[in-house]
Design a protein around this motif. Structure first.
Motif, PDB file in Angstrom:
ATOM      1  N   ARG A 335      32.596 -13.661 -11.483  1.00  0.00           N
ATOM      2  CA  ARG A 335      32.272 -12.496 -11.098  1.00  0.00           C
ATOM      3  C   ARG A 335      30.592 -12.689 -11.026  1.00  0.00           C
ATOM      4  O   ARG A 335      30.161 -13.114 -12.031  1.00  0.00           O
ATOM      5  N   THR A 336      30.165 -11.978 -10.092  1.00  0.00           N
ATOM      6  CA  THR A 336      28.655 -11.570  -9.938  1.00  0.00           C
ATOM      7  C   THR A 336      28.608 -10.365 -10.828  1.00  0.00           C
ATOM      8  O   THR A 336      29.266  -9.457 -11.060  1.00  0.00           O
ATOM      9  N   CYS A 337      27.506 -10.673 -12.074  1.00  0.00           N
ATOM     10  CA  CYS A 337      27.461  -9.687 -12.961  1.00  0.00           C
ATOM     11  C   CYS A 337      26.361  -8.446 -12.248  1.00  0.00           C
ATOM     12  O   CYS A 337      25.412  -8.704 -11.472  1.00  0.00           O
ATOM     13  N   VAL A 338      26.925  -7.365 -12.852  1.00  0.00           N
ATOM     14  CA  VAL A 338      26.099  -6.087 -12.552  1.00  0.00           C
ATOM     15  C   VAL A 338      24.715  -5.932 -13.503  1.00  0.00           C
ATOM     16  O   VAL A 338      24.721  -6.766 -14.428  1.00  0.00           O
ATOM     17  N   LEU A 339      23.458  -5.855 -12.952  1.00  0.00           N
ATOM     18  CA  LEU A 339      22.220  -6.017 -13.616  1.00  0.00           C
ATOM     19  C   LEU A 339      21.322  -5.147 -13.061  1.00  0.00           C
ATOM     20  O   LEU A 339      21.343  -4.528 -12.142  1.00  0.00           O
ATOM     21  N   ASN A 340      20.149  -5.163 -13.915  1.00  0.00           N
ATOM     22  CA  ASN A 340      19.022  -4.385 -13.588  1.00  0.00           C
ATOM     23  C   ASN A 340      17.813  -5.351 -13.942  1.00  0.00           C
ATOM     24  O   ASN A 340      17.384  -5.662 -15.312  1.00  0.00           O
ATOM     25  N   SER A 341      17.136  -5.774 -12.940  1.00  0.00           N
ATOM     26  CA  SER A 341      16.099  -6.804 -13.085  1.00  0.00           C
ATOM     27  C   SER A 341      14.883  -6.791 -11.942  1.00  0.00           C
ATOM     28  O   SER A 341      14.872  -5.821 -11.342  1.00  0.00           O
ATOM     29  N   GLN A 342      14.293  -7.818 -11.982  1.00  0.00           N
ATOM     30  CA  GLN A 342      12.904  -7.823 -10.930  1.00  0.00           C
ATOM     31  C   GLN A 342      12.972  -9.031 -10.287  1.00  0.00           C
ATOM     32  O   GLN A 342      12.993 -10.070 -11.086  1.00  0.00           O
ATOM     33  N   ILE A 343      13.040  -9.084  -8.941  1.00  0.00           N
ATOM     34  CA  ILE A 343      12.867 -10.379  -8.373  1.00  0.00           C
ATOM     35  C   ILE A 343      11.128 -10.794  -8.624  1.00  0.00           C
ATOM     36  O   ILE A 343      10.417 -10.013  -7.974  1.00  0.00           O
ATOM     37  N   ALA A 344      11.015 -12.034  -9.000  1.00  0.00           N
ATOM     38  CA  ALA A 344       9.475 -12.226  -9.455  1.00  0.00           C
ATOM     39  C   ALA A 344       9.263 -13.634  -8.550  1.00  0.00           C
ATOM     40  O   ALA A 344       7.857 -13.613  -8.384  1.00  0.00           O
ATOM     41  N   ARG A 345      10.190 -14.229  -7.948  1.00  0.00           N
ATOM     42  CA  ARG A 345       9.572 -15.609  -7.631  1.00  0.00           C
ATOM     43  C   ARG A 345      10.588 -15.854  -6.019  1.00  0.00           C
ATOM     44  O   ARG A 345      11.768 -15.401  -6.342  1.00  0.00           O
ATOM     45  N   ALA A 346      10.048 -16.297  -5.306  1.00  0.00           N
ATOM     46  CA  ALA A 346      10.777 -17.025  -4.248  1.00  0.00           C
ATOM     47  C   ALA A 346      10.794 -18.518  -4.079  1.00  0.00           C
ATOM     48  O   ALA A 346       9.507 -19.086  -4.524  1.00  0.00           O
TER      49      ALA A 346
END
Length: 536
Positions: A335-346
């Motif tokens: 499963r892909t987990c539900v979450l709350n985060s910030q995309i910081a790098r590419a």
């Protein structure tokens, strides 16, 4: 002397007022009742809201809903609101609706002795209702670890005070309800579904020897017409039993709104979806309305949202949808987990550090073909103390030794790299990320739970342009860096908020339609959400 007399006068007024309040407390039946523990709303009903006592203390123990043996206008409005709490996906029985109905009937028949019980029961029901409406009925942290739990506060005393002064409660309730797009319309659709259910719902369409399609005729087609009329895809209540062009378009709309293959043919998959009883749809809507209560009401100007059951990614800026893309998510057992985060790098032209779970899967291929690793650009490393990687010659590895899973396997950047050209990194406990994919055919599937947990993006170029725009990169710059074949990390000037959520029912404001999706991870089934069928 004048100042002293003025001061004495003020003190006398204060003392007189205090004496008046004291008398009110001593003579108010509410004061006597809430001074006991536990507080009894009625002889067989205990008040459970911790807010009830404060509400009456703020009112100097004055009645709010019942006066002179009658319901006040706000009291009548509150009774209606509690009876209709189901339109917010909540259960009126949890707010004492059965007891309230009996007491209102007694009051209307002239039994004013029930006034105090009804007053307190209404207040207790109101605060329980408001608390569930704002903060949710379920325990989000327990049910969905990692869910983007909202950090919000609503002054329920202030809200209750406003409700006690008006007969227009619905507007106030909507003002504190979730701000998720389409929530207000979802209330209306839920009310519509309750109305359909009260009239018997829709009749199941039997499984026939053949799929229903344009040109089909008969009773099954007539049932299909009635079914789509009730749910709104077909505008006319036509039960002619002839599968014409209008019915075909209605089927296509239904398929689109339910995440099915949009071919206008009622095959087994579409038929199974059509035959889901309306009671299950009502519960599904109510459950997802509650999930929306855990989501933040206030979102940043730039944010990305991935909804797992719909296999979609949306990227917003200043309220405008900038990128819409299909995605591949994790399999039910990955499963892909539900979450709350910030995309910081590419990461451009990324390496793929292959997780042990996937190494296990490719191990038979490695054993069977000595050239497998070289042909797939995979190198093997040993991690020494201090975290230093050293190359390991695959020819010297005993592949039957279980300790091989302690080695690190890495695929070099290139056209055949499983992650494609982009990888987008954010903090999370699940070890997942967003990325490009060379397996483009997967995006043509309607059911895209195919990965090991990471999220693959179909429109990855548009998404990369969106993320790197604040860095001053235009699409030409992004393309040039990719074409250089050079592996590099890019720190985002503006980290972008990411929500990965799990909604199986919502209202699409842009499409103007109700949306349902399969419960691919069985979270709906696992949620012990109460079901209430309105008798209205």
């Amino acid at each position: 002397m004048k100042k002293f007399l003025l001061f004495l006068g003020v003190i006398c007024c204060i003392l007189a007022r205090a004496d008046e309040v004291s008398k009110n407390v001593l003579t108010s039946p509410i004061a006597y009742r809430i001074d006991s523990r536990p507080i009894k709303c009625a002889p067989e009903l205990t008040c459970t809201s911790p807010s009830l006592a404060t509400f009456y203390q703020n009112r100097q123990h004055a009645f709010a809903w019942v006066k002179n043996g009658e319901l006040t206008l706000p009291g009548e409005a509150l009774v209606r609101a509690i009876r209709r709490a189901y339109i917010d996906g909540l259960d009126p029985r949890a707010y004492h609706v059965n007891q309230i109905n009996k007491m209102v009937a007694k009051l209307n028949s002239g039994d004013i002795a029930v006034s105090l019980d009804l007053e307190l029961t209404l207040t207790d029901g109101l605060f329980l209702y408001l608390n569930n409406l704002v903060y949710g009925l379920q325990n989000g942290k327990t049910l969905y670890p990692g869910w983007p739990i909202a950090s919000k506060y609503v002054d329920l005393q202030e809200v209750a005070g406003r409700i006690a002064k008006t007969d227009d409660i619905d507007e106030i309730l909507l003002s504190i309800a979730p701000k998720y797009p389409g929530y207000a319309m979802l209330r209306e659709k839920l009310s519509d579904y309750y109305r359909i259910a009260s009239k018997g719902g829709w009749e199941p369409i039997p499984l026939g020897a053949e799929s229903l399609k344009k040109g089909s005729k008969g009773k099954r087609v007539a049932l299909l017409q009635r079914r789509l009329y009730l749910s709104g895809e077909l505008s006319d209540d036509d039960t002619s039993g002839e599968f014409d062009k209008d019915l075909q378009q209605a089927v296509i709309k239904y398929q689109k709104d339910n995440g099915l293959t949009e071919d206008g043919v009622v095959n087994k998959q579409t038929l199974n979806s059509l035959n889901i009883p309306i009671e299950k749809r009502i519960r599904q809507i109510a459950l997802n309305m509650d999930r929306m209560r855990f989501l933040p009401d206030d979102r940043p100007s730039r944010y990305v949202q991935v909804n797992i059951p719909s296999y979609t990614l949306e990227a917003f800026e200043n309220g405008k949808l900038e990128v819409f893309s299909g995605v591949v998510v994790g399999k039910p057992n990955k499963r892909t987990c539900v979450l709350n985060s910030q995309i910081a790098r590419a990461e451009i032209n990324p390496y793929w550090n292959i997780p042990p779970s996937i190494v296990k899967e490719i191990l038979p291929d490695i054993k069977a073909d000595p050239n497998y690793l070289a042909e797939n650009g995979i190198k093997v490393f040993n991690v020494e103390s201090g975290g230093r990687y050293t190359n390991v010659d695959p020819r010297g590895i005993n592949w039957e030794d279980p300790s091989v899973l302690n080695l690190k396997f890495r695929e070099d950047p290139g056209e055949d790299n499983a992650l494609g050209r982009f990888k987008f990194i954010f903090d999370n406990k699940c070890g997942i990320y967003l990325h490009d994919s060379i397996a483009q055919a997967a995006f043509d599937e309607t059911r895209r739970g195919l990965s090991h947990g990471c999220i693959r993006i179909a429109e990855v170029d548009d998404f990369a342009n969106y993320l790197l725009k604040p860095n001053g990169w235009d699409s030409n710059k992004v393309s040039a860096e990719v074409d250089s074949k050079k592996h590099q990390f890019v720190k985002l000037t503006t980290p972008t908020q990411l929500y990965v959520i799990y909604l199986t029912a919502w209202y699409d404001v842009d499409e103007g339609s109700m949306q349902f999706r399969d419960d691919i991870y069985h979270y709906d089934k696992l949620s012990a959400y109460p079901f209430y069928l309105s008798q209205d």
